[in-house]
Design a protein around this motif. Structure first.
Motif, PDB file in Angstrom:
ATOM      1  N   ALA A  45       0.833  -1.205   0.000  1.00 52.67           N
ATOM      2  CA  ALA A  45       0.000   0.000   0.000  1.00 52.67           C
ATOM      3  C   ALA A  45       0.865   1.250   0.000  1.00 52.67           C
ATOM      4  CB  ALA A  45      -0.921   0.001   1.213  1.00 52.67           C
ATOM      5  N   GLY A  46       2.115   1.099  -0.495  1.00 49.91           N
ATOM      6  CA  GLY A  46       3.020   2.235  -0.501  1.00 49.91           C
ATOM      7  C   GLY A  46       2.520   3.409  -1.302  1.00 49.91           C
ATOM      8  N   CYS A  47       1.741   3.126  -2.335  1.00 49.86           N
ATOM      9  CA  CYS A  47       1.170   4.190  -3.161  1.00 49.86           C
ATOM     10  C   CYS A  47      -0.286   4.453  -2.807  1.00 49.86           C
ATOM     11  CB  CYS A  47       1.280   3.833  -4.646  1.00 49.86           C
ATOM     12  SG  CYS A  47       2.967   3.832  -5.264  1.00 49.86           S
ATOM     13  N   GLY A  48      -0.752   3.877  -1.708  1.00 48.45           N
ATOM     14  CA  GLY A  48      -2.129   4.086  -1.280  1.00 48.45           C
ATOM     15  C   GLY A  48      -3.030   2.927  -1.636  1.00 48.45           C
ATOM     16  N   PHE A  49      -4.133   2.812  -0.913  1.00 49.47           N
ATOM     17  CA  PHE A  49      -5.096   1.739  -1.165  1.00 49.47           C
ATOM     18  C   PHE A  49      -5.679   1.833  -2.573  1.00 49.47           C
ATOM     19  CE2 PHE A  49      -9.392  -0.073  -0.971  1.00 49.47           C
ATOM     20  CZ  PHE A  49      -9.121  -1.323  -0.428  1.00 49.47           C
ATOM     21  N   ALA A  50      -5.671   3.030  -3.159  1.00 52.89           N
ATOM     22  CA  ALA A  50      -6.242   3.233  -4.490  1.00 52.89           C
ATOM     23  C   ALA A  50      -5.585   2.350  -5.538  1.00 52.89           C
ATOM     24  CB  ALA A  50      -6.114   4.705  -4.895  1.00 52.89           C
ATOM     25  N   THR A  51      -4.362   1.885  -5.299  1.00 49.98           N
ATOM     26  CA  THR A  51      -3.634   1.092  -6.292  1.00 49.98           C
ATOM     27  C   THR A  51      -3.691  -0.401  -6.024  1.00 49.98           C
ATOM     28  OG1 THR A  51      -1.559   1.249  -5.065  1.00 49.98           O
ATOM     29  CG2 THR A  51      -2.038   3.015  -6.638  1.00 49.98           C
ATOM     30  N   LEU A  52      -4.431  -0.839  -5.024  1.00 52.61           N
ATOM     31  CA  LEU A  52      -4.378  -2.244  -4.613  1.00 52.61           C
ATOM     32  C   LEU A  52      -5.360  -3.148  -5.348  1.00 52.61           C
ATOM     33  CD1 LEU A  52      -3.778  -2.068  -0.759  1.00 52.61           C
ATOM     34  CD2 LEU A  52      -2.145  -2.153  -2.631  1.00 52.61           C
ATOM     35  N   HIS A  53      -6.517  -2.649  -5.769  1.00 54.12           N
ATOM     36  CA  HIS A  53      -7.490  -3.425  -6.543  1.00 54.12           C
ATOM     37  C   HIS A  53      -7.786  -4.776  -5.881  1.00 54.12           C
ATOM     38  CE1 HIS A  53      -6.272  -0.340  -9.325  1.00 54.12           C
ATOM     39  NE2 HIS A  53      -5.072  -0.860  -9.447  1.00 54.12           N
ATOM     40  N   GLY A 207      -4.495   7.963  -3.461  1.00 52.79           N
ATOM     41  CA  GLY A 207      -3.187   7.474  -3.062  1.00 52.79           C
ATOM     42  C   GLY A 207      -2.093   8.467  -3.383  1.00 52.79           C
ATOM     43  N   ALA A 208      -1.010   7.966  -3.998  1.00 55.65           N
ATOM     44  CA  ALA A 208       0.126   8.819  -4.344  1.00 55.65           C
ATOM     45  C   ALA A 208      -0.090   9.575  -5.639  1.00 55.65           C
ATOM     46  CB  ALA A 208       1.390   7.965  -4.449  1.00 55.65           C
ATOM     47  N   TYR A 209      -1.281   9.413  -6.264  1.00 52.34           N
ATOM     48  CA  TYR A 209      -1.524  10.007  -7.581  1.00 52.34           C
ATOM     49  C   TYR A 209      -2.456  11.208  -7.524  1.00 52.34           C
ATOM     50  CZ  TYR A 209       0.802   5.893  -9.392  1.00 52.34           C
ATOM     51  OH  TYR A 209       1.735   4.922  -9.657  1.00 52.34           O
ATOM     52  N   GLY A 210      -2.521  11.852  -6.366  1.00 55.58           N
ATOM     53  CA  GLY A 210      -3.405  13.001  -6.231  1.00 55.58           C
ATOM     54  C   GLY A 210      -3.093  14.111  -7.200  1.00 55.58           C
TER      55      GLY A 210
END
Length: 380
Positions: A45-53, A207-210
């Motif tokens: 989850a280093g880039c946030g939960f948004a990237t976990l799918h 996540g990290a893509y804000g």
């Protein structure tokens, strides 16, 4: 029953995608997904939960035990999306053109979350269209439930909700039905909503893509231009169909779904921007189909051939460009012209060769990139 009969197209496209899919390891996120699914690795989850799918990973872990099997999950959901387009538009010809689209085919041949996401989008759209056709509030509740489930696959589902809500208000959905639809959404989205409370909105939504999500202009114009040119290979055929005189006006709600997804995609300037075009492409085909702009038999033959010819032309053009040495160092053994232009990947074993050359390190799609970045600093 008529719509269900059109599902004969599913096994045809599943066979096409399975036969042309990448057999081994993938690059970038494809390799990372294979690593998460096959190696028992906890998704970072280093880039946030948004990237976990999480739902995508859970389904793939049930059915996949080899890199190729993980890729077959993409082929399955890509073919399912094609069948759902056939059902929604009542046109197997239009669905075939959608399935032969460059990026639909491309993403169905590598390990990717996007085809599962687009299959869920198409399923929700079918339910939403049934409700728009006056078949009862039950279908609106189904669309909301699917949108909730889809949030556990990809956050693209958040783009559907404003349009669904606006349609419910404009069409005066009864309060009782609206409450039921909200409950259905909450049931489908329960794991995602739990993480939203636990981790916070920023981590779960972007996540990290804000900065990328909120961006307006690209940081790298060359890369953005390449991505949009790659996207044009998928949009050429629907643009031709839309240019014909439509028999009737497309649904304003489909147009709204198309517009909001197009607005997001066209200014989401990430390195793999072109892979995010599928929802926009889906709603373009649904709008065309519902507006009656269906191809004749002669037009269909020409457009199907065009879907094959466009990637070949792009490949020929890319082969003439000078090689990017930095990119070649990050992706050894890979022919980038073929990798990006040609949707079929059955003959690409470059990631397997790169993994073998790097030794026994577990492959996660980014090994060669890390090695290339470390090399200039090796003597320091």
């Amino acid at each position: 029953m008529e719509r269900l009969r059109r599902f004969w197209i599913f096994p045809v496209f599943f066979a096409l995608y399975a036969l042309t899919a990448q057999r081994g390891l993938g690059w970038g996120d494809s390799g990372l997904f294979q690593h998460w699914v096959l190696d028992g690795a906890g998704a970072s989850a280093g880039c946030g939960f948004a990237t976990l799918h999480p739902l995508y990973l859970a389904v793939a872990r049930i059915f996949a035990h080899t890199p190729y099997a993980v890729t077959l999950c993409s082929a399955f959901f890509g073919a399912l999306a094609v069948a759902l387009v056939a059902s929604a538009t009542r046109s197997s010809a239009l669905a075939t053109l959608f399935g032969l689209s460059h990026m639909v085919w491309w993403l169905s041949c590598v390990a990717e979350v996007q085809t599962m996401n687009i299959a869920a989008t198409a399923l929700g759209a079918c339910a939403f269209l049934n409700w728009l056709d006056g078949r009862g509030a039950f279908w609106f509740g189904c669309a909301m439930f699917v949108a909730g489930v889809q949030l556990n696959i990809h956050n693209f589902a958040t783009l559907l909700l404003p349009v669904y809500a606006a349609a419910a208000i404009a069409r005066k959905l009864p309060l009782r039905d609206a409450i039921c639809a909200g409950a259905a959404f909450a049931c489908g989205a329960a794991p995602w909503l739990f993480e939203l409370v636990r981790r916070g909105p920023r981590d779960v939504l972007v996540g990290a893509y804000g900065d990328k999500v909120a961006g307006v202009l690209p940081a790298d114009w060359k890369l953005a231009t390449f991505n949009l040119a790659l996207a044009a290979l998928s949009f050429a055929v629907p643009a031709i169909l839309a240019a014909r005189r439509l028999r009737r006006k497309p649904s304003p709600w489909l147009c709204a779904l198309l517009a909001i997804n197009a607005l997001f995609f066209i200014r989401y300037f990430v390195p793999d921007q072109a892979t995010f075009l599928l929802p926009t492409l889906l709603f373009a085909y649904l709008a065309i189909g519902c507006a009656g702009a269906l191809p004749s038999r002669r037009e269909f033959a020409f457009l199907a051939a065009l879907q094959i010819a466009l990637p070949l032309c792009a490949f020929a053009m890319l082969r003439q460009l000078p090689q990017d040495k930095a990119r070649a160092a990050r992706h050894p053994f890979r022919d980038d012209a073929a990798y990006f232009a040609l949707p079929w990947k059955f003959n690409d074993d470059s990631a397997d060769r790169a993994a073998a050359a790097l030794g026994g390190e577990t492959w996660d799609g980014y090994n060669a990139e890390r090695a290339a970045h470390a090399a200039p600093n090796a003597g320091q």
